[in-house]
Scaffold this motif. Structure first.
Motif, PDB file in Angstrom:
ATOM      1  N   THR A  42     -13.297  -8.673  58.551  1.00 37.83           N
ATOM      2  CA  THR A  42     -14.477  -8.149  59.225  1.00 37.83           C
ATOM      3  C   THR A  42     -14.381  -8.373  60.724  1.00 37.83           C
ATOM      4  OG1 THR A  42     -15.805  -8.615  57.262  1.00 37.83           O
ATOM      5  CG2 THR A  42     -17.001  -8.259  59.318  1.00 37.83           C
ATOM      6  N   ILE A  43     -14.768  -7.350  61.474  1.00 37.31           N
ATOM      7  CA  ILE A  43     -14.898  -7.439  62.929  1.00 37.31           C
ATOM      8  C   ILE A  43     -16.386  -7.515  63.212  1.00 37.31           C
ATOM      9  CG2 ILE A  43     -14.443  -6.334  65.147  1.00 37.31           C
ATOM     10  CD1 ILE A  43     -12.280  -4.663  63.696  1.00 37.31           C
ATOM     11  N   GLU A  44     -16.775  -8.424  64.098  1.00 35.80           N
ATOM     12  CA  GLU A  44     -18.189  -8.602  64.418  1.00 35.80           C
ATOM     13  C   GLU A  44     -18.351  -8.784  65.912  1.00 35.80           C
ATOM     14  OE1 GLU A  44     -21.876 -11.452  63.036  1.00 35.80           O
ATOM     15  OE2 GLU A  44     -19.865 -12.305  63.039  1.00 35.80           O
ATOM     16  N   GLY A  45     -19.440  -8.236  66.440  1.00 36.42           N
ATOM     17  CA  GLY A  45     -19.695  -8.416  67.864  1.00 36.42           C
ATOM     18  C   GLY A  45     -21.068  -7.929  68.258  1.00 36.42           C
ATOM     19  N   SER A  46     -21.346  -8.036  69.556  1.00 40.11           N
ATOM     20  CA  SER A  46     -22.619  -7.624  70.129  1.00 40.11           C
ATOM     21  C   SER A  46     -22.526  -6.214  70.672  1.00 40.11           C
ATOM     22  CB  SER A  46     -23.002  -8.569  71.274  1.00 40.11           C
ATOM     23  OG  SER A  46     -23.185  -9.876  70.804  1.00 40.11           O
ATOM     24  N   LEU A  47     -23.664  -5.536  70.671  1.00 41.98           N
ATOM     25  CA  LEU A  47     -23.763  -4.207  71.255  1.00 41.98           C
ATOM     26  C   LEU A  47     -24.393  -4.308  72.640  1.00 41.98           C
ATOM     27  CD1 LEU A  47     -25.152  -2.251  68.169  1.00 41.98           C
ATOM     28  CD2 LEU A  47     -22.784  -2.393  68.951  1.00 41.98           C
ATOM     29  N   SER A  48     -24.047  -3.374  73.512  1.00 40.48           N
ATOM     30  CA  SER A  48     -24.667  -3.311  74.830  1.00 40.48           C
ATOM     31  C   SER A  48     -24.632  -1.876  75.320  1.00 40.48           C
ATOM     32  CB  SER A  48     -23.950  -4.218  75.829  1.00 40.48           C
ATOM     33  OG  SER A  48     -22.743  -3.625  76.259  1.00 40.48           O
ATOM     34  N   PHE A  49     -25.449  -1.627  76.333  1.00 42.68           N
ATOM     35  CA  PHE A  49     -25.454  -0.323  76.981  1.00 42.68           C
ATOM     36  C   PHE A  49     -26.088  -0.492  78.357  1.00 42.68           C
ATOM     37  CE2 PHE A  49     -26.916   4.084  77.681  1.00 42.68           C
ATOM     38  CZ  PHE A  49     -25.698   4.724  77.479  1.00 42.68           C
ATOM     39  N   PRO A  50     -25.535   0.147  79.386  1.00 41.83           N
ATOM     40  CA  PRO A  50     -26.076  -0.036  80.734  1.00 41.83           C
ATOM     41  C   PRO A  50     -27.387   0.752  80.921  1.00 41.83           C
ATOM     42  CG  PRO A  50     -24.245   1.498  80.793  1.00 41.83           C
ATOM     43  CD  PRO A  50     -24.349   0.985  79.381  1.00 41.83           C
ATOM     44  N   ASP A 109     -14.929  11.429  73.864  1.00 42.91           N
ATOM     45  CA  ASP A 109     -14.037  10.789  74.837  1.00 42.91           C
ATOM     46  C   ASP A 109     -14.700   9.665  75.621  1.00 42.91           C
ATOM     47  OD1 ASP A 109     -11.976  12.428  74.060  1.00 42.91           O
ATOM     48  OD2 ASP A 109     -12.329  13.893  75.640  1.00 42.91           O
ATOM     49  N   ARG A 110     -15.987   9.509  75.529  1.00 38.95           N
ATOM     50  CA  ARG A 110     -16.703   8.465  76.271  1.00 38.95           C
ATOM     51  C   ARG A 110     -16.782   7.233  75.395  1.00 38.95           C
ATOM     52  NH1 ARG A 110     -17.496   5.840  80.473  1.00 38.95           N
ATOM     53  NH2 ARG A 110     -19.599   5.393  81.123  1.00 38.95           N
ATOM     54  N   LYS A 111     -15.845   6.305  75.606  1.00 37.02           N
ATOM     55  CA  LYS A 111     -15.737   5.116  74.768  1.00 37.02           C
ATOM     56  C   LYS A 111     -15.852   3.859  75.621  1.00 37.02           C
ATOM     57  CE  LYS A 111     -12.646   7.494  71.587  1.00 37.02           C
ATOM     58  NZ  LYS A 111     -11.276   7.579  71.090  1.00 37.02           N
ATOM     59  N   ALA A 112     -16.580   2.893  75.115  1.00 36.64           N
ATOM     60  CA  ALA A 112     -16.688   1.582  75.756  1.00 36.64           C
ATOM     61  C   ALA A 112     -15.842   0.613  74.933  1.00 36.64           C
ATOM     62  CB  ALA A 112     -18.137   1.125  75.793  1.00 36.64           C
ATOM     63  N   TYR A 113     -14.692   0.256  75.454  1.00 33.84           N
ATOM     64  CA  TYR A 113     -13.759  -0.597  74.715  1.00 33.84           C
ATOM     65  C   TYR A 113     -14.078  -2.080  74.876  1.00 33.84           C
ATOM     66  CZ  TYR A 113     -10.546   3.071  73.341  1.00 33.84           C
ATOM     67  OH  TYR A 113      -9.988   4.174  72.740  1.00 33.84           O
ATOM     68  N   HIS A 148     -18.111  -3.584  75.395  1.00 35.27           N
ATOM     69  CA  HIS A 148     -19.124  -3.457  76.443  1.00 35.27           C
ATOM     70  C   HIS A 148     -18.671  -2.715  77.688  1.00 35.27           C
ATOM     71  CE1 HIS A 148     -21.556  -7.242  74.983  1.00 35.27           C
ATOM     72  NE2 HIS A 148     -21.480  -6.289  74.076  1.00 35.27           N
ATOM     73  N   ASP A 149     -17.429  -2.270  77.762  1.00 36.19           N
ATOM     74  CA  ASP A 149     -16.956  -1.683  79.017  1.00 36.19           C
ATOM     75  C   ASP A 149     -17.328  -0.208  79.125  1.00 36.19           C
ATOM     76  OD1 ASP A 149     -15.809  -1.093  81.414  1.00 36.19           O
ATOM     77  OD2 ASP A 149     -13.756  -1.522  80.814  1.00 36.19           O
ATOM     78  N   TRP A 150     -18.584   0.056  79.455  1.00 37.36           N
ATOM     79  CA  TRP A 150     -19.067   1.415  79.666  1.00 37.36           C
ATOM     80  C   TRP A 150     -18.699   1.915  81.060  1.00 37.36           C
ATOM     81  CZ3 TRP A 150     -20.667   4.173  75.687  1.00 37.36           C
ATOM     82  CH2 TRP A 150     -21.133   3.498  74.544  1.00 37.36           C
ATOM     83  N   TYR A 151     -18.044   1.059  81.862  1.00 37.22           N
ATOM     84  CA  TYR A 151     -17.744   1.409  83.259  1.00 37.22           C
ATOM     85  C   TYR A 151     -16.345   1.975  83.444  1.00 37.22           C
ATOM     86  CZ  TYR A 151     -21.810  -1.520  83.554  1.00 37.22           C
ATOM     87  OH  TYR A 151     -23.044  -2.030  83.343  1.00 37.22           O
TER      88      TYR A 151
END
Length: 156
Positions: A42-50, A109-113, A148-151
């Motif tokens: 399992t992969i687990e993590g937090s979500l974010s968005f600017p 194509d808009r991915k936050a890695y 989280h890298d939306w930038y």
């Protein structure tokens, strides 16, 4: 003669019963699926968005390093243990993955890695946006994988 006929009739019924029983048991002997708990992690993590909130249509995906296979989830888990109060869990086959978040409405194509910019603190002083290979071991959970890298606009 009557007893002999009765005996032969019972023998014939007994011989047919194993076939009926076998037909009942056969479906239980199917092979274990490849995504059994012994072969997945399992992969687990937090979500974010600017923005002021996390969009409800956000998905999180794990793609194999060559991009051949992708597994995604759109389930958001609300829990204070996650940064910003929302996270995800994604079960995948054991192996190595790149993990990203995406908003279907913004295009594929808009991915936050999850990448070095994230682990560096999302600071302007962090120059690398190199994706991080996440290794998943069977039966284990790998936490803290925060896409989280939306930038980063450099790579689709």
């Amino acid at each position: 003669v009557v007893l002999g006929g009765f005996y032969l009739g019972q023998q014939k019924k007994t011989q047919n019963q194993p076939d009926q029983l076998q037909n009942t048991v056969t479906p239980l002997l199917t092979p274990t699926p490849t995504n059994s708990p012994e072969k997945t992690g399992t992969i687990e993590g937090s979500l974010s968005f600017p923005s002021e909130g996390i969009p409800p249509d956000m998905i999180v995906c794990a793609e194999t390093l060559g991009g051949q296979k992708v597994a995604c989830t759109d389930v958001h888990i609300k829990n204070p243990k996650y940064k910003y109060g929302e996270g995800y869990k994604l079960e995948v086959a054991a192996g190595q993955y790149y993990v990203y978040a995406n908003l279907p409405s913004s295009g594929p194509d808009r991915k936050a890695y999850y990448n070095e910019f994230v682990t560096c603190g999302l600071s302007v002083n962090c120059s690398s946006h190199k994706k991080i290979e996440v290794t998943i071991e069977a039966g284990k959970t790998t936490s803290g994988v925060d896409p989280h890298d939306w930038y980063d606009n450099s790579s689709p």
